[in-house]
Design a protein around this motif. Sequence first.
Motif, PDB file in Angstrom:
ATOM      1  N   HIS A  46     -28.122  39.747 -27.240  1.00 58.35           N
ATOM      2  CA  HIS A  46     -27.678  39.930 -27.912  1.00 58.35           C
ATOM      3  C   HIS A  46     -26.801  41.177 -28.340  1.00 58.35           C
ATOM      4  CE1 HIS A  46     -31.103  38.111 -29.272  1.00 58.35           C
ATOM      5  NE2 HIS A  46     -31.635  38.681 -28.680  1.00 58.35           N
ATOM      6  N   PHE A  68     -17.782  39.558 -39.095  1.00 59.31           N
ATOM      7  CA  PHE A  68     -17.762  39.107 -37.864  1.00 59.31           C
ATOM      8  C   PHE A  68     -16.352  38.292 -37.653  1.00 59.31           C
ATOM      9  CE2 PHE A  68     -22.076  39.021 -37.586  1.00 59.31           C
ATOM     10  CZ  PHE A  68     -22.170  40.254 -37.727  1.00 59.31           C
ATOM     11  N   VAL A 121     -27.143  42.885 -33.274  1.00 61.46           N
ATOM     12  CA  VAL A 121     -26.800  41.222 -34.109  1.00 61.46           C
ATOM     13  C   VAL A 121     -27.314  40.324 -33.409  1.00 61.46           C
ATOM     14  CG1 VAL A 121     -24.539  39.756 -34.775  1.00 61.46           C
ATOM     15  CG2 VAL A 121     -24.177  42.600 -34.745  1.00 61.46           C
ATOM     16  N   ASP A 123     -28.337  36.842 -31.333  1.00 58.79           N
ATOM     17  CA  ASP A 123     -27.948  35.246 -30.738  1.00 58.79           C
ATOM     18  C   ASP A 123     -26.646  35.223 -31.060  1.00 58.79           C
ATOM     19  OD1 ASP A 123     -30.661  34.800 -29.794  1.00 58.79           O
ATOM     20  OD2 ASP A 123     -31.434  34.363 -31.958  1.00 58.79           O
ATOM     21  N   TYR A 124     -25.412  36.433 -31.255  1.00 60.07           N
ATOM     22  CA  TYR A 124     -24.845  35.987 -31.694  1.00 60.07           C
ATOM     23  C   TYR A 124     -23.405  35.614 -31.079  1.00 60.07           C
ATOM     24  CZ  TYR A 124     -22.361  38.352 -26.804  1.00 60.07           C
ATOM     25  OH  TYR A 124     -22.153  38.283 -25.648  1.00 60.07           O
ATOM     26  N   LYS A 131     -26.102  33.768 -37.761  1.00 59.42           N
ATOM     27  CA  LYS A 131     -26.443  34.906 -36.769  1.00 59.42           C
ATOM     28  C   LYS A 131     -27.067  36.159 -37.704  1.00 59.42           C
ATOM     29  CE  LYS A 131     -23.702  33.206 -33.798  1.00 59.42           C
ATOM     30  NZ  LYS A 131     -24.503  32.074 -34.215  1.00 59.42           N
ATOM     31  N   ILE A 133     -28.650  40.033 -38.415  1.00 57.47           N
ATOM     32  CA  ILE A 133     -27.488  41.537 -38.068  1.00 57.47           C
ATOM     33  C   ILE A 133     -29.042  42.316 -38.982  1.00 57.47           C
ATOM     34  CG2 ILE A 133     -26.277  43.649 -38.690  1.00 57.47           C
ATOM     35  CD1 ILE A 133     -24.253  41.309 -40.124  1.00 57.47           C
ATOM     36  N   TYR A 154     -25.156  36.466 -41.424  1.00 60.26           N
ATOM     37  CA  TYR A 154     -23.279  35.881 -41.208  1.00 60.26           C
ATOM     38  C   TYR A 154     -24.008  34.197 -41.981  1.00 60.26           C
ATOM     39  CZ  TYR A 154     -18.928  34.359 -40.195  1.00 60.26           C
ATOM     40  OH  TYR A 154     -18.016  34.186 -39.673  1.00 60.26           O
ATOM     41  N   VAL A 160     -19.896  35.081 -32.206  1.00 62.49           N
ATOM     42  CA  VAL A 160     -19.126  36.390 -32.951  1.00 62.49           C
ATOM     43  C   VAL A 160     -18.372  36.496 -31.541  1.00 62.49           C
ATOM     44  CG1 VAL A 160     -19.451  38.327 -33.288  1.00 62.49           C
ATOM     45  CG2 VAL A 160     -21.074  36.810 -34.137  1.00 62.49           C
ATOM     46  N   ILE A 163     -15.742  41.944 -33.861  1.00 67.04           N
ATOM     47  CA  ILE A 163     -16.487  42.735 -35.413  1.00 67.04           C
ATOM     48  C   ILE A 163     -15.625  43.406 -35.505  1.00 67.04           C
ATOM     49  CG2 ILE A 163     -18.484  44.512 -35.200  1.00 67.04           C
ATOM     50  CD1 ILE A 163     -19.971  43.236 -32.692  1.00 67.04           C
TER      51      ILE A 163
END
Length: 185
Positions: A46, A68, A121, A123-124, A131, A133, A154, A160, A163
């Motif tokens: 993360h 992102f 964030v 499991d980006y 995703k 947030i 997202y 990602v 950012i």
Amino acid sequence: MPILGIMASAISGNLVTNSYESIATTTLSSTQTTIAFTSIPATFKHLQVRGIARGTYSSTNLNLCIQFNSDTTNSYTYHQLLGDGSSATASGGVVQAFGFAGRIAQASATASAFGGSVIDVLDYANTNKYKTIRALGGYDANGNGYSTLMSSVYIKTDAVTSIQIFGNLGDLVQYSSFALYGIKG
């Protein structure tokens, strides 16, 4: 009696103290529209962004926003819970060009007051899921401040890699500062 932080620093055993790794920190030397973190490695579970900010706009509805991968398409949804010391409100929205990530102090707030936010964030880097947030933030304005609990999604499975953080109205002022951390899984 020792202060709790001092006692906690003496704990040994199974306490994991290296779960967070600093990736980057940015402090504005002048007013600007956006803070960006780029080339984010995919080596963490993360991400967490911690920041303080103040905006140039005088509205009390000054939200901290997040995007992102420079994606400005309508790929974000949000929910928010807002408290001002005397009441609480909730709202949500679908399909917009950014996610919400906290409330920041506006130009008309107490002089030199900044809002603070902690943004996770989740499991980006996972390309099999959207995703999430989640953000906790707010600011004090001599009893007229706000606290917020926000979440956004997202709606893309892309990893990602960058950012962008900005205010929904106006710019971020000098000394607004954000730090990006990777959280090990």
